[in-house]
Design an enzyme around this catalytic site. Structure first.
Site, PDB file in Angstrom:
ATOM      1  N   SER A 187     -26.307 -10.720  -9.260  1.00 36.78           N
ATOM      2  CA  SER A 187     -25.579  -9.765  -8.427  1.00 36.78           C
ATOM      3  C   SER A 187     -25.556  -8.344  -8.989  1.00 36.78           C
ATOM      4  CB  SER A 187     -24.128 -10.237  -8.247  1.00 36.78           C
ATOM      5  OG  SER A 187     -23.464 -10.317  -9.496  1.00 36.78           O
ATOM      6  N   ALA A 236     -18.468  -6.257  -3.068  1.00 40.12           N
ATOM      7  CA  ALA A 236     -19.694  -5.473  -2.937  1.00 40.12           C
ATOM      8  C   ALA A 236     -20.742  -6.362  -2.276  1.00 40.12           C
ATOM      9  CB  ALA A 236     -20.179  -5.001  -4.305  1.00 40.12           C
ATOM     10  N   CYS A 277      15.510  10.765  -6.361  1.00 42.02           N
ATOM     11  CA  CYS A 277      16.349   9.630  -6.751  1.00 42.02           C
ATOM     12  C   CYS A 277      17.792  10.093  -6.926  1.00 42.02           C
ATOM     13  CB  CYS A 277      15.831   8.995  -8.034  1.00 42.02           C
ATOM     14  SG  CYS A 277      15.888  10.074  -9.486  1.00 42.02           S
ATOM     15  N   ASP A 287     -20.650 -14.240 -14.350  1.00 44.33           N
ATOM     16  CA  ASP A 287     -20.881 -12.807 -14.522  1.00 44.33           C
ATOM     17  C   ASP A 287     -20.288 -12.242 -15.811  1.00 44.33           C
ATOM     18  OD1 ASP A 287     -22.079 -12.951 -12.084  1.00 44.33           O
ATOM     19  OD2 ASP A 287     -20.450 -12.014 -10.971  1.00 44.33           O
ATOM     20  N   HIS A 303      11.045  13.023 -14.105  1.00 44.02           N
ATOM     21  CA  HIS A 303      10.469  12.938 -12.779  1.00 44.02           C
ATOM     22  C   HIS A 303       9.879  14.274 -12.348  1.00 44.02           C
ATOM     23  CE1 HIS A 303      12.914   9.112 -11.518  1.00 44.02           C
ATOM     24  NE2 HIS A 303      12.175   8.942 -12.613  1.00 44.02           N
ATOM     25  N   GLU A 327      10.525  16.371  -9.907  1.00 41.42           N
ATOM     26  CA  GLU A 327      11.448  17.457  -9.596  1.00 41.42           C
ATOM     27  C   GLU A 327      11.936  18.154 -10.866  1.00 41.42           C
ATOM     28  OE1 GLU A 327      12.533  14.027  -6.697  1.00 41.42           O
ATOM     29  OE2 GLU A 327      11.508  14.284  -8.621  1.00 41.42           O
ATOM     30  N   THR A 329     -16.664 -16.838 -11.140  1.00 43.32           N
ATOM     31  CA  THR A 329     -17.121 -15.467 -11.386  1.00 43.32           C
ATOM     32  C   THR A 329     -17.083 -15.147 -12.870  1.00 43.32           C
ATOM     33  OG1 THR A 329     -16.468 -14.663  -9.204  1.00 43.32           O
ATOM     34  CG2 THR A 329     -16.600 -13.033 -10.969  1.00 43.32           C
TER      35      THR A 329
END
Length: 342
Positions: A171, A157, A78, A203, A53, A55, A199
């Site tokens: 698109s 978008a 922790c 696409d 971790h 630390e 989609t």
């Protein structure tokens, strides 16, 4: 008392944490800075689940200068033994005298335990230092660890007049390179990406993080469809046998799917796709945050495809309102984001 210098050190720890963007799930992003006699003597961040971790890395980096030093850490250390030993033990052993914490641990099983252990050992603990900045980098982890469900971002978008494609479905590309690069950063953040079946068919998106060298943690591909079969799915992703079809009609179905994904340690889910699918996930109340990329273009056409489809609302009061809205530039495009379920 928390000084401006303390805040600066904590923000440095946040910047360190972000170096592991997209690499730590299901663990949080964490950074740490050790300061002694007004000097930064050690820095560290959590690079990957299962590895030391922040630390511990900072303590190792500081060498023999940890005695009577201060440590600034973005998340409460922790206090239990998981894949790695507890960080509270390492901090006590290092002789650190003061601990500054950005976010407290949201896990009900652990929240506050690390603070209690450190204080019992005679270490001064100061909490809530630059909390907003520290919380923001771990919103996916925080939701997952408290609810068992992934944090969900809906990214769309659109043109200035709210269109995502021509009537025939064209698109590419509505937004420019800078906005598309930002989408790649979102995909890095994601444990899974979900699009609708239409989609995928129209696409043929890769649903991958595209960069060199190849990204090592590609997100799980999820296709929401009630008609697609696995044989068709694997035609689109012949080299990826983990791609999966999701089928849901009711809010209860979506709730079960989110819990299932959470049980698989999917903490961050990115949803992309068409207007009808976007309307469906919004209606199912699974979206936590929306991010709309708006291009300075006007497409026009009453039959051009809208960014959000679905049934026509009868009253303006049915509009969903966002909170904590931010607006920023990405090249010539504008990115507007905000939260739905707060």
């Amino acid at each position: 008392m928390v000084t401006d210098l303390d805040k600066r050190y904590m923000l440095e720890a946040v910047a360190l944490a972000k170096k592991a963007w997209g690499m730590t799930s299901p663990n949080p992003l964490v950074g740490a800075v050790i300061v002694k006699d007004g000097r930064i003597v050690g820095t560290g961040y959590h690079a990957c689940a299962g590895e030391p971790h922040a630390e511990v890395n900072a303590i190792q980096n500081a060498g023999n200068e940890t005695e009577a030093a201060d440590i600034y850490v973005t998340l409460e250390p922790c206090s239990t033994h998981g894949r790695t030993p507890p960080c509270t033990k390492a901090i006590i052993a290092a002789g650190i005298k003061r601990v500054y914490i950005g976010s407290t641990d949201p896990n009900p099983k652990h929240a506050g335990n690390g603070i209690k252990i450190l204080r019992k050992a005679g270490i001064e603990v100061i909490t809530d230092v630059e909390t907003a900045a520290c919380d923001s980098i771990n919103e996916a982890f925080f939701k997952w660890v408290t609810t068992g469900k992934p944090f969900v971002i809906l990214k769309m978008a659109m043109t200035l007049d709210g269109k995502i494609a021509t009537v025939g479905g064209q698109s590419k590309w509505i937004t420019g390179p800078a906005a598309r690069a930002h989408v790649q950063r979102l995909r890095k953040w994601s444990d899974a990406i979900m699009v609708g079946g239409n989609t995928l068919r129209e696409d043929r998106p890769s649903l991958t993080v595209r960069e060199e060298p190849p990204w090592s943690r590609q997100p799980l591909k999820l296709i929401a469809s009630n008609s697609m079969q696995n044989s068709e799915l694997h035609e689109y992703f012949p080299a990826d046998k983990t791609a999966r079809i999701i089928s849901a009609d009711l809010i209860e179905d979506w709730n079960s799917i989110m819990l299932q994904l959470g049980s698989e340690e999917i903490t961050a889910l990115l949803i992309e796709g068409g207007g009808e699918f976007a309307a469906a996930v919004l209606a199912a109340r699974v979206v936590d945050k929306v991010e709309f990329h708006v291009a300075p273009k006007i497409l026009g056409g009453r039959n051009s495809r809208p960014v959000i489809g679905g049934p026509d609302p009868e009253d303006l009061s049915l509009a969903r309102e966002l909170s904590d809205v931010t607006v920023k530039r990405a090249g010539e495009d504008i990115i507007i984001s905000g939260y739905l379920n707060r």
